[in-house]
Design a protein around this motif. Sequence first.
Motif, PDB file in Angstrom:
ATOM      1  N   THR A  30       0.858  -1.176   0.000  1.00 13.86           N
ATOM      2  CA  THR A  30       0.000   0.000   0.000  1.00 13.86           C
ATOM      3  C   THR A  30       0.900   1.234   0.000  1.00 13.86           C
ATOM      4  N   THR A  31       0.326   2.409   0.125  1.00 12.22           N
ATOM      5  CA  THR A  31       1.134   3.624   0.063  1.00 12.22           C
ATOM      6  C   THR A  31       1.320   4.191   1.463  1.00 12.22           C
ATOM      7  N   LEU A  32       2.567   4.221   1.937  1.00  7.06           N
ATOM      8  CA  LEU A  32       2.823   4.668   3.310  1.00  7.06           C
ATOM      9  C   LEU A  32       3.609   5.970   3.380  1.00  7.06           C
ATOM     10  N   THR A  33       4.047   6.479   2.219  1.00 10.70           N
ATOM     11  CA  THR A  33       4.681   7.801   2.195  1.00 10.70           C
ATOM     12  C   THR A  33       3.961   8.641   1.147  1.00 10.70           C
ATOM     13  N   THR A  34       4.354   9.908   1.014  1.00  8.75           N
ATOM     14  CA  THR A  34       3.664  10.906   0.171  1.00  8.75           C
ATOM     15  C   THR A  34       2.282  11.206   0.767  1.00  8.75           C
ATOM     16  N   PRO A  35       1.604  12.260   0.311  1.00 12.36           N
ATOM     17  CA  PRO A  35       0.285  12.582   0.878  1.00 12.36           C
ATOM     18  C   PRO A  35      -0.697  11.414   0.781  1.00 12.36           C
ATOM     19  N   ALA A  36      -0.517  10.541  -0.215  1.00  6.93           N
ATOM     20  CA  ALA A  36      -1.429   9.407  -0.375  1.00  6.93           C
ATOM     21  C   ALA A  36      -1.282   8.405   0.760  1.00  6.93           C
ATOM     22  N   ALA A  37      -0.265   8.576   1.605  1.00  5.34           N
ATOM     23  CA  ALA A  37      -0.051   7.673   2.732  1.00  5.34           C
ATOM     24  C   ALA A  37      -1.248   7.674   3.671  1.00  5.34           C
ATOM     25  N   VAL A  38      -2.027   8.738   3.630  1.00  5.01           N
ATOM     26  CA  VAL A  38      -3.202   8.794   4.499  1.00  5.01           C
ATOM     27  C   VAL A  38      -4.153   7.646   4.172  1.00  5.01           C
ATOM     28  N   ILE A  39      -4.244   7.269   2.897  1.00  2.00           N
ATOM     29  CA  ILE A  39      -5.074   6.123   2.508  1.00  2.00           C
ATOM     30  C   ILE A  39      -4.411   4.826   2.966  1.00  2.00           C
ATOM     31  N   GLY A  40      -3.090   4.735   2.715  1.00  2.00           N
ATOM     32  CA  GLY A  40      -2.353   3.545   3.099  1.00  2.00           C
ATOM     33  C   GLY A  40      -2.406   3.298   4.598  1.00  2.00           C
ATOM     34  N   ASN A  41      -2.269   4.375   5.380  1.00  2.00           N
ATOM     35  CA  ASN A  41      -2.325   4.218   6.836  1.00  2.00           C
ATOM     36  C   ASN A  41      -3.689   3.716   7.288  1.00  2.00           C
ATOM     37  N   ASP A  42      -4.738   4.225   6.642  1.00  2.00           N
ATOM     38  CA  ASP A  42      -6.089   3.794   6.979  1.00  2.00           C
ATOM     39  C   ASP A  42      -6.251   2.294   6.693  1.00  2.00           C
ATOM     40  N   GLN A  43      -5.695   1.863   5.557  1.00  2.00           N
ATOM     41  CA  GLN A  43      -5.753   0.441   5.219  1.00  2.00           C
ATOM     42  C   GLN A  43      -4.950  -0.388   6.204  1.00  2.00           C
ATOM     43  N   LYS A  44      -3.775   0.143   6.575  1.00  2.00           N
ATOM     44  CA  LYS A  44      -2.906  -0.580   7.506  1.00  2.00           C
ATOM     45  C   LYS A  44      -3.617  -0.734   8.859  1.00  2.00           C
ATOM     46  N   ASN A  45      -4.263   0.346   9.308  1.00  2.36           N
ATOM     47  CA  ASN A  45      -5.017   0.272  10.563  1.00  2.36           C
ATOM     48  C   ASN A  45      -6.087  -0.811  10.489  1.00  2.36           C
ATOM     49  N   ALA A  46      -6.765  -0.889   9.336  1.00  4.30           N
ATOM     50  CA  ALA A  46      -7.837  -1.874   9.182  1.00  4.30           C
ATOM     51  C   ALA A  46      -7.273  -3.289   9.169  1.00  4.30           C
ATOM     52  N   VAL A  47      -6.110  -3.466   8.494  1.00  2.00           N
ATOM     53  CA  VAL A  47      -5.483  -4.797   8.458  1.00  2.00           C
ATOM     54  C   VAL A  47      -5.074  -5.205   9.875  1.00  2.00           C
ATOM     55  N   ASP A  48      -4.454  -4.256  10.596  1.00  2.00           N
ATOM     56  CA  ASP A  48      -4.046  -4.553  11.975  1.00  2.00           C
ATOM     57  C   ASP A  48      -5.255  -4.925  12.829  1.00  2.00           C
ATOM     58  N   LEU A  49      -6.368  -4.188  12.618  1.00  2.77           N
ATOM     59  CA  LEU A  49      -7.581  -4.484  13.384  1.00  2.77           C
ATOM     60  C   LEU A  49      -8.106  -5.878  13.044  1.00  2.77           C
ATOM     61  N   ALA A  50      -8.070  -6.210  11.750  1.00  2.00           N
ATOM     62  CA  ALA A  50      -8.539  -7.540  11.339  1.00  2.00           C
ATOM     63  C   ALA A  50      -7.695  -8.621  11.996  1.00  2.00           C
ATOM     64  N   MET A  51      -6.370  -8.423  12.022  1.00  5.41           N
ATOM     65  CA  MET A  51      -5.484  -9.412  12.642  1.00  5.41           C
ATOM     66  C   MET A  51      -5.753  -9.509  14.140  1.00  5.41           C
ATOM     67  N   GLU A  52      -6.077  -8.361  14.753  1.00  2.94           N
ATOM     68  CA  GLU A  52      -6.408  -8.352  16.172  1.00  2.94           C
ATOM     69  C   GLU A  52      -7.679  -9.176  16.410  1.00  2.94           C
ATOM     70  N   HIS A  53      -8.697  -8.937  15.549  1.00  3.66           N
ATOM     71  CA  HIS A  53      -9.948  -9.683  15.670  1.00  3.66           C
ATOM     72  C   HIS A  53      -9.732 -11.184  15.472  1.00  3.66           C
ATOM     73  N   LEU A  54      -8.701 -11.521  14.660  1.00  5.97           N
ATOM     74  CA  LEU A  54      -8.440 -12.928  14.381  1.00  5.97           C
ATOM     75  C   LEU A  54      -7.421 -13.512  15.357  1.00  5.97           C
ATOM     76  N   GLY A  55      -7.054 -12.732  16.377  1.00  8.26           N
ATOM     77  CA  GLY A  55      -6.106 -13.219  17.383  1.00  8.26           C
ATOM     78  C   GLY A  55      -4.705 -13.422  16.833  1.00  8.26           C
ATOM     79  N   GLY A  56      -4.312 -12.600  15.858  1.00  6.17           N
ATOM     80  CA  GLY A  56      -2.969 -12.714  15.297  1.00  6.17           C
ATOM     81  C   GLY A  56      -2.780 -13.975  14.463  1.00  6.17           C
ATOM     82  N   LYS A  57      -3.886 -14.610  14.086  1.00  5.87           N
ATOM     83  CA  LYS A  57      -3.777 -15.853  13.325  1.00  5.87           C
ATOM     84  C   LYS A  57      -4.533 -15.757  12.014  1.00  5.87           C
ATOM     85  N   LEU A  58      -4.049 -16.496  11.025  1.00  4.99           N
ATOM     86  CA  LEU A  58      -4.793 -16.650   9.777  1.00  4.99           C
ATOM     87  C   LEU A  58      -5.065 -18.146   9.616  1.00  4.99           C
TER      88      LEU A  58
END
Lengths: 391, 331, 306
Positions: A30-58
């Motif tokens: 995803t995009t984590l630098t440049t102004p577009a990083a705001v989108i990438g960070n939002d996605q990263k937060n969501a991925v981290d949340l999903a992993m949290e909901h899944l107990g760090g497991k896939l």
Amino acid sequence: MKKQFIIGALASALMSTAAFAENLKVGFITTLTTPAAVIGNDQKNAVDLAMEHLGGKLGGKPAEVVFEDDGFKPEIGKQKTDKLVQDDDISIIAGYIWSNVLMASAKPIFDANKIMISANAGPSVIAGKRCNANFFSTSWQNDQTPMAMGEYLNQSGVKSIYVMAPNYAAGKDMAAGVARVFKGEIKGQDLTTWPGQLDFSAELAKAKASGAEAIFVFYPGKAGGAFMKQYQQAGLKGAMDLYTVFSVDGISLPKMQAGKLDGVLGSKLTNQWDPTLDNEANKKFVADFKAKHGTYPSFYAAQAYDSIKLIDSAVAAVDGDMKNIDGLKAALKEAKFDSVRGNFKFGNNNMPIQNFYLREVVEDADGKWATKVVSTVYTDHVDPHASDCKL
Amino acid sequence: MSAQKKAANLDEYLKAPSLFGFGIGRIMTIVLMVLLFILPLIAWYMGNKFYLDFSSRIVCLAIAAVSLNLILGFGGMVSFGHAAFVGIGAYAVGIPSHHGYESAWLHFPLAMIAAAFFALVTGAISLRTKGVYFIMITMAFAQMAYYFFLSLEEYGGDDGMTLWSRSDFGFLNITDKLTFFLLSYALLALCIYLVFRIVNSRFGMVVRGCNSNEARMKSLGYNTYAYRLTAYVISGAMCGLAGALMANLQDFITADTMTWTRSGELMFMVILGGAGSVFGPIFGTGVFLLFEEILSAYTIYWHLPFGVLLILSVLFIKGGVNGLIQRAWKT
Amino acid sequence: MSTLFLIQLLNGLQLGVLLFLLAAGLTLVFGIMDFVNLAHGSLYMLGAFVCASLTFFTGSFVWGVVFAIPIIAIIGYLFEVLIVRHLYESNHLDHVLATFGIILIADTLVQLSWGPEGIAIPLPDYLSGQVEILPDIIFPTFRLLIISSGLLIAAGLYWLITYTRLGMLIRAGASNRTMVSALGIDISTLFAGVFALGAVLAGVAGMLIAPITEATIGMGNDIIITAFVVIIVGGIGSMKGAFIAAILIGIIDTLGRSFLKDILEIFNESASAETAGPALSSMLIYIIMAIVLALRPQGLFPPKVR
């Protein structure tokens, strides 16, 4: 000295590839630098949340998501993809906000028989002529969202519109998408330089002079805020109703509120998802995301969250055997997971078949600017390029 | 004054750079060229294809840097638009491929001819200017080329175009990563040899003479403009070759490779290695890409240390890595 | 059509004024210190971000600008003392590379301190409306403010350069640097002062545009190249040239964006004009620059003695 450093660096780089293999790994670009990083960070937060909901497991196995930054550039995204595919030998690589990054990265993934999951970009080529069994999307095909808007404009009896979008592939797709469906008159269209141009004075003056009843725009990321501001300053609120796609989202609304851009309140947009959609998965996602980050998740975040849940369902089906690519593909195609958008199934080209909703920008119970669902424009919509796909 | 006499005068005036430099420079350059050849092969042998591709990238960009060095380092023409030639070379592969012509014997000559033609037209105008005006007008032409290719919707426009199959050499299959690396390495060696021959030829002496003292060269009766333009065109053609290779390496062609920041990076590769030394650009490209790769693996904010490195190298490392080593050897 | 044309002319004037503020600093630094500063755009960006923070801190855009100006002056001064000063002896190539490095550092530092999302600056009510200048010609108040303050600053610079001792030194420096130092002037203070002045001009440009486009990372990198085109077309070191070229390029760029597509449509079928129009209007300023340099390699108004 320099030489030793170079040798050392190369040697250590070679070494690092040999070690570590205990955690199951999934890539996310995803995009984590440049102004577009705001989108990438939002996605990263969501991925981290999903992993949290899944107990760090896939799929029940301890797992890790490897994030890489595409720097908003296709060839950087491609290099990072190469690295994940060849160096880390990762089987599933998700993410990809931008069509051009996705198209640059697709070939190395397909050539290596790995799996690509788009959490945003949906160019027409990959949905149609160049569709691939190793590609899946948890977002949409570019044409669908503006088509839903065009359909809504027909339903509500708007007679004429003015179209503004940036002059790049997605921008042209959006302009073409709305024109494909809209039955009234398009009084004029401006494609502006991307991503450099943020001053739309000349175009807004033209739009105003055209006498169109409403204005349709597509300005993602930082351009969205700039457009709203100038729409308001040019005194167009009330004179020309505003209809947008992918320009107003959970990321930009708090900033617009801080900047007092009340021109955006009451404007209409279309999407496949909204924070107010009534299903268990969505309620949990939105509530936990808000509790953790204080803002509503954007649709980018929702798609990223879905991509991880989708991967989880597939990894479970093959019992963590990431070398079983065929098994993973078959399981992904089933889409047996609780999507935050409710019903979710894949079409022949592995694009989702899904509903599209009309959303409106409103003030929520806490006085925060948010969106709500007004109506369902399309039910189980199939993208127009699916028929070109021979899968 | 006869041509021979002129050349003899020049010989005193300019000491010819030797292919392998002197002392430590000679050892270093040989060692590095050998390393650039051996390390990727070891990586490949150990089953890691990524570092083979990474080395191919160093080799391809080194060709571009070597070509820029020919006019910047030796000719003193600071081109801030060299990325345009890389892009033109890349599109010379992508556009015919899009129409089904996949022969490398078409792609590579076309890349060099198209880039040379662009160099001829823009160079003819640019070389009328001096100093910072030249820096900026070359940048302006590159920006024009960038916007031009950006508008070609048929060829991907802003999305770029994927090269679904690489250039077809017939007997050589460059889809194979190892073959591709060996081919690029051979072409790099060829380019270095060519540049070496050029700068040591009578023609090269005149071009270098223009750099040190153009008025003097004019007074000696040389049409300096024609000499500089020829050098500019040769450099453009070589850079077009680098572009054709890059397109095949990336399997992807985008106008982004033509933006001014890319031209800046190419310049930095040349300066970092030491402008005006035949091998300097290879040092520079290698170090540049290694830093980029290593720093970006540690932090997404790698631009920060990278920028610091850039400033420090300009402030303290005169003559680039090459100069640094030369001085270290002497003291 | 004619009202639209007039409005676009005003929009072009506004862009031109903004470009002038940037180009004035560039051409000053270039003319006197012979220093190529690619990082001038970073000062423009910093101006916007500092002003945005102060606007939220003080609650008013006007106070934000007032307090941001001295801060930008200090940043510009430090920039000169810490880095730029050590580069005067180097060549243009080194300037380009070092200031390119500064751009990378500034962009990253801004992302680290303000986050990637950028900041929208709220305007007071009396600035966010529109005014009717002539019948049917309605124009945003804030853009009028940009035009008028830009023209005021231009007039101020004209006065400064023509009638003050500092201006005399600046003019002397632009035409013959060695002579100025021979006059016993404290060169290093003069240089630092001029650099800080250039930084403030760039910062003010950033502050003025931020309420329209938001303060965003890399905002300076997009416009700095256009500002360079301006000073090259105008002739490096010439304030008059910078002003005329800035207005010219601002207007041409705006009119191009607005009308080029329609003009192309007259000659060509609509489909190709649709894509050729925006591409050509993006190229327009570079084409102008190439033409100007092809005809006058020193720009339109080169300073008389060099």
